[in-house]
Motif scaffolding. Sequence first.
Motif, PDB file in Angstrom:
ATOM      1  N   ASP A 232       0.872  -1.182   0.000  1.00  0.00           N
ATOM      2  CA  ASP A 232       0.000   0.000   0.000  1.00  0.00           C
ATOM      3  C   ASP A 232       0.903   1.224   0.000  1.00  0.00           C
ATOM      4  O   ASP A 232       1.757   1.352   0.886  1.00  0.00           O
ATOM      5  N   HIS A 296      -2.321   1.887   9.201  1.00  0.00           N
ATOM      6  CA  HIS A 296      -2.918   0.583   9.518  1.00  0.00           C
ATOM      7  C   HIS A 296      -1.920  -0.508   9.205  1.00  0.00           C
ATOM      8  O   HIS A 296      -0.995  -0.294   8.415  1.00  0.00           O
ATOM      9  N   HIS A 303      -5.932  -3.904   4.964  1.00  0.00           N
ATOM     10  CA  HIS A 303      -6.205  -3.235   6.237  1.00  0.00           C
ATOM     11  C   HIS A 303      -6.276  -4.296   7.319  1.00  0.00           C
ATOM     12  O   HIS A 303      -7.212  -5.103   7.326  1.00  0.00           O
ATOM     13  N   THR A 323       1.330   1.145   7.548  1.00  0.00           N
ATOM     14  CA  THR A 323       1.440   2.302   6.662  1.00  0.00           C
ATOM     15  C   THR A 323       1.547   3.562   7.518  1.00  0.00           C
ATOM     16  O   THR A 323       1.088   3.600   8.657  1.00  0.00           O
TER      17      THR A 323
HETATM   18 MN   LIG Z   1      -3.341   2.772   3.245  1.00  0.00          MN
END
Ligand SMILES: [Mn+2]
Length: 362
Positions: A232, A296, A303, A323
């Motif tokens: 991410d 997260h 997530h 992240t």
């Molecule tokens: Mn993210």
Amino acid sequence: MNADRRLAALRRRLASEEIEAIIITDVPNVRYITGFEGVFDDGANVACMLTDQFARVYTDSRYSEAVAVAAEGTPWILHVQRESLYIELCDQVVAEGVQSVALESNVPYGRFRFLSERFGGRVEVVDQWVEELRQVKEAAEVERITRAAELTVAAFEYALGLITPGATEAGLALEIEYFMRSNGADGVAFAPIVASGPNASKPHAVASTREIGTGDLVVLDIGARFDGYCADMTRTVAVGKATERQREIYEAVLEAQETALSQIRGGLRASDADALARKSLEASGLAEEFSHGLGHGVGLEVHEMPSVGPRSRDTILSGSVITVEPGVYVPGFAGVRIEDLVVVDDGGSTLLTTADKRLIEI
Ligand SMILES: [Mn+2]
């Protein structure tokens, strides 16, 4: 992947909570606890039952051949389901003489009621037992997330060459996905976010047919999936020369991100990490415009635990992958988000997403 350590940890949890069996139905949790790879798709019909005596996996004929292969040499015993999964699970619980069962909190209510009534024993709903185990990554997991992050950075650099006035958000999103898949990714970890101009003020904007124009900021929030593991990353770029205000906001977000990154380490409370970035943005008068949490956990899902936000009760554990993604959103004007993926240790964190963070003007 050898999942013996995971099984042992879950069995310790059962013992400490004095429950005899746990039934796991959440597919990412099933993937984790069995260690089976490339077997279950997201909608798979599957459940695991674990006691201190046995580890059983229940599924139907669509998955049974792959499970039989994956289970070889592991403690997992395959049961091929013939009627309803929950009827069979329930009969099994009764046949084994089990008196207490834990169900995951995301079990559909109808299923929960059915099992509670038919079983008649003690049923506990438990929250995040497997998710808690998943927080601290094994070396082999970090390796896969690292590969996913590398593919993500490469896709971003590729996309930079395609951002031009007239290109559409949806077209860019498709190119990004195509690049990831053609370069070894399983797929995308989530639908790529390409949000330009006024759309950039919506943190989870859906890529639209909007054409990118000169003067836009474009938020690219993207992640590849590699061998089941997610990445991410977000970068924000300017199309044409950035205005003074765009640059001011960008630099404030970058400073907030660097401030948090430089102080995150194992043992830090997630809410304290979030406050580092929020305080930095306060100095620029932009804290109100930072409307979501700082980050997260990332792993089998994009997530996962910990949640890193102002109201989180989680602690950032050494060995977790999280992240760090402050953003500033001004409706009707623009949005800026800068997000990196890091692996946390006792002394600090290591960056997995290495794309340039200076403001790029295309
Ligand atoms: Mn993210």
